[in-house]
Write a protein that holds these residues in place. Structure first.
Motif, short mmCIF file in Angstrom:
data_model
loop_
_atom_site.label_atom_id
_atom_site.label_comp_id
_atom_site.label_asym_id
_atom_site.label_seq_id
_atom_site.Cartn_x
_atom_site.Cartn_y
_atom_site.Cartn_z
N SER A 187 1.85 7.70 -6.62
CA SER A 187 2.72 6.55 -6.88
C SER A 187 4.18 6.93 -6.68
N PHE A 188 4.97 5.95 -6.24
CA PHE A 188 6.40 6.17 -6.08
C PHE A 188 7.22 5.59 -7.24
N LYS A 189 6.54 5.24 -8.30
CA LYS A 189 7.23 4.73 -9.47
C LYS A 189 8.14 5.83 -10.04
N PRO A 214 0.84 -1.20 0.00
CA PRO A 214 0.00 0.00 0.00
C PRO A 214 0.88 1.25 0.00
N LEU A 215 0.35 2.33 -0.55
CA LEU A 215 1.12 3.56 -0.71
C LEU A 215 1.72 4.06 0.61
N GLU A 216 0.98 3.98 1.69
CA GLU A 216 1.46 4.49 2.97
C GLU A 216 2.63 3.67 3.50
N GLU A 217 2.59 2.36 3.27
CA GLU A 217 3.70 1.51 3.70
C GLU A 217 4.94 1.79 2.85
N GLN A 218 4.74 2.04 1.56
CA GLN A 218 5.86 2.41 0.70
C GLN A 218 6.50 3.71 1.21
N ARG A 219 5.66 4.66 1.56
CA ARG A 219 6.15 5.95 2.03
C ARG A 219 7.03 5.78 3.28
N LYS A 220 6.53 5.00 4.24
CA LYS A 220 7.28 4.79 5.48
C LYS A 220 8.62 4.12 5.20
N ALA A 221 8.61 3.14 4.30
CA ALA A 221 9.84 2.41 3.97
C ALA A 221 10.86 3.34 3.32
N LEU A 222 10.41 4.22 2.44
CA LEU A 222 11.32 5.13 1.74
C LEU A 222 11.84 6.23 2.67
N LEU A 223 10.96 6.77 3.49
CA LEU A 223 11.38 7.81 4.43
C LEU A 223 12.35 7.28 5.48
N ASN A 224 12.18 6.02 5.83
CA ASN A 224 13.03 5.42 6.85
C ASN A 224 14.50 5.36 6.41
N ILE A 225 14.74 5.36 5.09
CA ILE A 225 16.11 5.32 4.57
C ILE A 225 16.90 6.55 5.02
N PHE A 226 16.24 7.70 5.09
CA PHE A 226 16.91 8.93 5.52
C PHE A 226 17.48 8.76 6.93
N PHE A 227 16.72 8.04 7.78
CA PHE A 227 17.15 7.86 9.17
C PHE A 227 18.16 6.72 9.29
N GLU A 228 17.98 5.67 8.47
CA GLU A 228 18.95 4.58 8.47
C GLU A 228 20.34 5.08 8.05
N MET A 229 20.38 6.02 7.12
CA MET A 229 21.64 6.59 6.66
C MET A 229 22.12 7.72 7.56
N GLN A 230 21.30 8.08 8.55
CA GLN A 230 21.64 9.12 9.54
C GLN A 230 21.96 10.47 8.86
#
Length: 209
Positions: free
Chosen positions: A173-175, A110-126
């Motif tokens: 969409s995040f395509k 779902p779009l919201e789960e995609q959003r969370k996964a993509l935004l989380n990369i910013f924090f994983e990379m600090q």
């Protein structure tokens, strides 16, 4: 070595000046002057040398402190340049690669789960932590080219938040999100590259002076 040679030259000049003054006094050349003006007794050579060495040493200590401050500014500037370059490269290369990979992995979510996964990369990379660390250095350190560094940081930090907001505000969409993000930063990052390269060149020139 250069400072030692300068110190030796100064001491030789002081000793030579003492010798000339002593000869002038012994030859009576100062009698007329001292009759009109009050003259102190001539210091003996050992006391004169002690005072001269102390004064010359004090001058060199002050100059050394100034030199240390300049070195501190230089190394802080070099450190800032490296950190800003690292942050820029992380956003311009690694972040886009990871976002593209993650988008492919979660494209069926779902779009919201995609959003969370993509935004989380910013924090994983600090990225925000590194940006905050640079901000503290800018506020609390002395360094060369303050105006240039503050301008570069301001632009880079703004583009990081721009990319984050593009993902956060996506409604459909995040395509091809990688392409969208790259287009959002491409021109500005090219300019930041030039500015950081210019600062590095100026720092290299200072190091060789």
């Amino acid at each position: 070595m250069k400072k030692i040679l300068i110190g030796l030259v100064v001491m030789i000049l002081l000793i030579f000046s003492y010798y000339l003054l002593m000869v002038a006094i012994l030859k009576g050349m100062m009698n007329d002057f001292c009759q009109k003006k009050y003259c102190f007794d001539l210091l003996d050579l050992s006391n004169y040398l002690s005072i001269s060495i102390a004064l010359v040493g004090l001058v060199f200590v002050v100059k050394s402190l100034d030199s240390w401050k300049e070195q501190d500014k230089f190394f802080n500037a070099r450190n800032l340049c490296n950190k800003l370059t690292t942050l820029k490269d992380l956003c311009d290369i690694q972040l886009l690669i990871l976002i593209d990979q993650k988008e492919r992995e979660v494209s069926s979510f779902p779009l919201e789960e995609q959003r969370k996964a993509l935004l989380n990369i910013f924090f994983e990379m600090q990225l925000f932590r590194l940006s905050e660390e640079i901000s503290k250095i800018l506020m609390h350190s002395n360094y060369f080219y303050k105006e240039d560094f503050n301008g570069i940081y301001s632009e880079l930090n703004r583009k990081i938040h721009d990319m984050y907001n593009i993902i956060e505000n996506e409604k459909k969409s995040f395509k091809n999100i990688q392409t969208v993000l790259h287009q959002a930063i491409r021109n500005e990052f090219q300019e930041l590259n030039k500015k950081l390269f210019s600062i590095n060149q100026r720092l290299d020139k200072k190091a060789n002076e």
